[in-house]
Write a protein that holds these residues in place. Structure first.
Motif, PDB file in Angstrom:
ATOM      1  N   SER A   1       0.823  -1.217   0.000  1.00  0.00           N
ATOM      2  CA  SER A   1       0.000   0.000   0.000  1.00  0.00           C
ATOM      3  C   SER A   1       0.858   1.269   0.000  1.00  0.00           C
ATOM      4  N   THR A   2       2.157   1.122   0.259  1.00  0.00           N
ATOM      5  CA  THR A   2       3.038   2.297   0.237  1.00  0.00           C
ATOM      6  C   THR A   2       3.604   2.470  -1.172  1.00  0.00           C
ATOM      7  N   PRO A   3       4.031   3.696  -1.529  1.00  0.00           N
ATOM      8  CA  PRO A   3       4.533   3.898  -2.902  1.00  0.00           C
ATOM      9  C   PRO A   3       5.701   2.976  -3.256  1.00  0.00           C
ATOM     10  N   TYR A   4       6.663   2.853  -2.355  1.00  0.00           N
ATOM     11  CA  TYR A   4       7.833   2.043  -2.715  1.00  0.00           C
ATOM     12  C   TYR A   4       7.574   0.550  -2.514  1.00  0.00           C
ATOM     13  N   GLY A   5       6.668   0.205  -1.590  1.00  0.00           N
ATOM     14  CA  GLY A   5       6.231  -1.192  -1.496  1.00  0.00           C
ATOM     15  C   GLY A   5       5.506  -1.593  -2.774  1.00  0.00           C
ATOM     16  N   ALA A   6       4.727  -0.661  -3.317  1.00  0.00           N
ATOM     17  CA  ALA A   6       4.023  -0.936  -4.580  1.00  0.00           C
ATOM     18  C   ALA A   6       5.021  -1.074  -5.725  1.00  0.00           C
ATOM     19  N   LEU A   7       6.069  -0.260  -5.686  1.00  0.00           N
ATOM     20  CA  LEU A   7       7.108  -0.375  -6.724  1.00  0.00           C
ATOM     21  C   LEU A   7       7.742  -1.771  -6.665  1.00  0.00           C
ATOM     22  N   ARG A   8       8.042  -2.217  -5.436  1.00  0.00           N
ATOM     23  CA  ARG A   8       8.617  -3.565  -5.271  1.00  0.00           C
ATOM     24  C   ARG A   8       7.670  -4.618  -5.854  1.00  0.00           C
ATOM     25  N   ALA A   9       6.376  -4.487  -5.512  1.00  0.00           N
ATOM     26  CA  ALA A   9       5.396  -5.467  -6.003  1.00  0.00           C
ATOM     27  C   ALA A   9       5.340  -5.435  -7.532  1.00  0.00           C
ATOM     28  N   SER A  10       5.459  -4.231  -8.101  1.00  0.00           N
ATOM     29  CA  SER A  10       5.393  -4.119  -9.567  1.00  0.00           C
ATOM     30  C   SER A  10       6.573  -4.819 -10.232  1.00  0.00           C
ATOM     31  N   LEU A  11       7.636  -5.040  -9.470  1.00  0.00           N
ATOM     32  CA  LEU A  11       8.802  -5.745 -10.023  1.00  0.00           C
ATOM     33  C   LEU A  11       8.715  -7.241  -9.757  1.00  0.00           C
ATOM     34  N   GLY A  12       7.576  -7.686  -9.199  1.00  0.00           N
ATOM     35  CA  GLY A  12       7.380  -9.118  -9.001  1.00  0.00           C
ATOM     36  C   GLY A  12       7.624  -9.601  -7.590  1.00  0.00           C
ATOM     37  N   TYR A  13       7.733  -8.671  -6.641  1.00  0.00           N
ATOM     38  CA  TYR A  13       8.022  -9.057  -5.258  1.00  0.00           C
ATOM     39  C   TYR A  13       6.986  -8.445  -4.310  1.00  0.00           C
ATOM     40  N   PRO A  14       5.780  -9.010  -4.266  1.00  0.00           N
ATOM     41  CA  PRO A  14       4.775  -8.429  -3.374  1.00  0.00           C
ATOM     42  C   PRO A  14       5.160  -8.548  -1.895  1.00  0.00           C
ATOM     43  N   GLU A  15       5.873  -9.617  -1.546  1.00  0.00           N
ATOM     44  CA  GLU A  15       6.249  -9.791  -0.137  1.00  0.00           C
ATOM     45  C   GLU A  15       7.511  -8.992   0.179  1.00  0.00           C
ATOM     46  N   PRO A  16       7.525  -8.319   1.328  1.00  0.00           N
ATOM     47  CA  PRO A  16       8.754  -7.617   1.729  1.00  0.00           C
ATOM     48  C   PRO A  16       9.884  -8.616   2.000  1.00  0.00           C
ATOM     49  N   TRP A  17      11.096  -8.136   1.941  1.00  0.00           N
ATOM     50  CA  TRP A  17      12.223  -8.969   2.371  1.00  0.00           C
ATOM     51  C   TRP A  17      12.400  -8.814   3.882  1.00  0.00           C
ATOM     52  N   ALA A  18      13.095  -9.774   4.456  1.00  0.00           N
ATOM     53  CA  ALA A  18      13.248  -9.773   5.922  1.00  0.00           C
ATOM     54  C   ALA A  18      14.549  -9.075   6.313  1.00  0.00           C
ATOM     55  N   LEU A  19      14.581  -7.777   6.097  1.00  0.00           N
ATOM     56  CA  LEU A  19      15.791  -7.026   6.468  1.00  0.00           C
ATOM     57  C   LEU A  19      15.735  -6.658   7.951  1.00  0.00           C
ATOM     58  N   LYS A  20      16.813  -6.940   8.674  1.00  0.00           N
ATOM     59  CA  LYS A  20      16.853  -6.583  10.101  1.00  0.00           C
ATOM     60  C   LYS A  20      18.009  -5.646  10.451  1.00  0.00           C
TER      61      LYS A  20
END
Ligand code: AHR
Length: 630
Positions: free
Chosen positions: A320-339
């Protein structure tokens, strides 16, 4: 040496204890682990590296020109190669030839290729993998032109040689009929099979060399390569994502341009493929060098802090966020597990750099990131816990780098014994790079040559350093050797963990690699106390436990002329219990692994395994010699 190992009373061990560090240095990315076979595929000049036709070679009487056509492939890749018939043209074939990154390893496997063309040509293109020494063609296919005069069109193909080429002196060729005029080409790409069959992925044998180290994290994308040099061009995440047509590349810090085909998403996929935690470094407002303006003011830095938040939203944000949507548009709807996020790299390198880091640069990032992502662990890059967040918090972790000499590093065995337990240290870079100076514990003299490859005495001292880190795992969260790779055809820094050429069978696993391989594959969940009748040195040790009766004991021997006998009891271990002794040794302290005169990787490290059985008092006895790691 009589040792008694207790079953309780130590510290929980860090699950991140052994990891990897990667940056594009030594042509370790482009021409290295990034599996693209075509060298200069998109004529991506950048600042100090202008667009070039190197290393393309005309076929037939073709004439090359670099052109910025009125219709560019993209704004990121505006420059293409125009291949035109020369003045003496008949209707023969013309084309272009690429020798790869110092060769192309041709095997009976599927190569996946593509190129973009702008032209009116309506015939076939012939693409080939062929020898550079003989007339042998290992694979060839025809592709009908889909060209248009006013639009760039992508052409895709596969090549599948029946046989392996006898050498790597091979080339990739595109040919077409010269009678139809010129063709503009851009983004000419050819990939062999990649690790986990990732499109735009990594070389399998180099990934396997990393996987064998059982790593827990990948620190990337630098190192100095995030910082940019006097051209003031740091690594920019948003120029490394999306279709390759949208990646302009950048002037890398290490003397060559980066295509950025190996970009943020590829790094995160690399972490997924190796099942390691990403440890992302972001640029902290300091360019390398001491030129005026190499450190950004708070005002100039503010947009970079915002940009880091965008990068983190791209990695972690919901769709739902602009850059999360950008990620999804590149084929990655799920976030990565960055800690884990590191702010900068070696920001103590210049005196004024360190003070501005503590004064405002670190805190600007720290405050903004923790406000948006309170669960992220923020790592300072100065190794000294001086960076304080604006709210009075200190970085909970810091990144400590050490390049050293064997005696010097061994003398630092207890380096972490007395540090505060309030903060954690990541040893994000370490390596032995120069030999001992008799009777002195000198640091590195950067004006003198470094080892061409890791040497055995260095690997033993790194083992002792690792044992010191493991003993203090409540303060040291992990360690990664640096640099990770050396392309033997072109490199700026040695020694390196793994060396390679374009020939996949010329992967050299260093002496240091062997020590990490042994130690990282023998982890435990908690250290346990050891009582001894002998002080530390020439034997250095650590003991750990992973469950009842499941002990691990590690040791390395340094600086003795005698055999070292061990007699160890482990609490709760009875007579007749078996254990496995694994010993690494090598002839000669100053020897290392490299390619021999025939081009075959050497391996001077021998591994001895022996089953031990506990004696009547539950004791295990064995002997070790000088420069053995067990
Ligand atoms: O590992 C090589 C370089 O050494 C890294 O880029 C930098 O962080 C360090 O100074």
């Amino acid at each position: 040496i009589n040792l008694k190992v207790s079953s309780t009373g130590g510290n929980a061990s860090s699950p991140l204890m052994y990891g990897l560090m990667f940056e594009d240095i030594n042509h370790s990315g482009d021409g290295g682990i990034y599996a693209e076979l075509i060298n200069n595929r998109a004529f991506q000049g950048s600042r100090e590296f202008p667009s070039t036709l190197e290393p393309w070679v005309p076929v037939g009487n073709a004439v090359f020109t670099l052109q910025n056509t009125s219709i560019p492939l993209s704004s990121a890749l505006p420059t293409s190669i125009n291949v035109a018939p020369g003045p003496l043209s008949s209707n023969a074939k013309i084309g272009l030839l690429n020798p790869g990154w110092w060769g192309i390893d041709v095997k009976p496997q599927i190569y996946t290729g593509s190129f973009w063309a702008l032209c009116s040509y309506k015939g076939n293109f012939t693409v080939k993998l062929q020898s550079n020494l003989t007339d042998d063609v290992f694979a060839s296919t025809d592709i009908a032109s889909a060209c248009q005069p006013s639009k760039w069109v992508e052409h895709t193909f596969q090549l599948e040689p029946d046989l392996a080429a006898p050498t790597i002196n091979n080339t990739f060729v595109i040919e077409f009929d010269s009678g139809n005029g010129a063709v503009n080409f851009n983004l000419i790409s050819l990939f062999p099979p990649t690790y986990n069959n990732r499109p735009n992925g990594n070389r399998p044998e180099l990934m396997e060399a990393l996987k064998a180290l059982n790593p827990s994290f990948l620190r990337m994308p630098g190192g100095n390569n995030i910082e940019g040099d006097i051209f003031h061009y740091p690594w920019r995440w948003n120029e490394t994502i999306g279709p390759l047509t949208q990646r302009p590349g950048r002037p890398g810090t290490w003397g060559y341009g980066n295509t950025d085909g190996l970009g943020l998403v590829e790094y995160l996929n690399w972490c997924t493929d190796l099942d390691v935690e990403p440890l992302l470094a972001v640029w902290a407002g300091m360019y390398l060098g001491n030129d005026p303006g190499h450190i950004l003011s708070p005002e100039a830095l503010a947009p970079w802090v915002d940009d880091t938040l965008n990068e983190l939203e791209f990695i972690l944000g919901p769709v739902s966020t602009p850059y999360g949507a950008l990620r999804a548009s590149l084929g990655y709807p799920e976030p990565w597990a960055l800690k884990y996020v590191e702010i900068g790299n070696e920001d103590d390198l210049y005196t004024n750099g360190s003070s501005t880091y503590a004064a405002y640069r670190f805190s600007m990032f720290y405050d903004a990131i923790t406000a948006a992502y309170p669960d992220l662990t923020i790592i300072s890059s100065t190794g000294d816990y001086t960076a304080v967040g604006g709210n009075g918090q200190t970085a909970t972790w810091t990144d400590f780098h050490i390049y050293s000499r064997p005696d010097t590093l061994v003398s630092m065995f207890d380096n972490f014994d007395h540090v505060s337990r309030e903060y954690k240290t990541l040893i994000g870079e370490y390596a032995i790079v120069q030999e001992n100076i008799e009777g002195q514990l000198e640091g590195v003299n950067w004006d003198l040559p470094k080892f061409p490859q890791p040497v055995w005495i260095g690997a033993v001292s790194e083992a002792i350093w690792s044992i010191g880190a493991e003993r203090n795992s409540d303060a040291v969260v992990g360690m990664s050797y640096a640099p990770g790779f050396q392309n033997l055809n072109s490199y700026n820094w040695s020694p390196d963990l793994v060396s390679f050429t374009a020939n996949v069978s010329q992967t050299v696993l260093s002496t240091s690699w062997h020590v990490i391989n042994l130690f990282s594959n023998n982890r435990y969940t908690s250290t346990v106390p050891v009582t001894s009748d002998t002080s530390i040195g020439p034997a250095y040790w650590v003991a750990g436990i992973s469950g009842e009766g499941k002990y691990t004991f590690k040791t390395a021997i340094y600086n003795t002329t005698s055999t070292v006998p061990f007699n160890i009891t482990f609490e709760g271990v009875a007579k007749g219990t078996s254990g496995l002794l694994t010993v690494l040794s090598a002839p000669g302290g100053l020897s290392g692994n490299m390619l021999d005169g025939e081009g075959v990787p050497t391996d001077i490290v021998s591994k001895r395994e022996e089953e031990l059985v506990a004696g009547s008092a539950g004791e295990f006895g064995f002997e070790l010699e000088q420069w053995e790691v067990a």
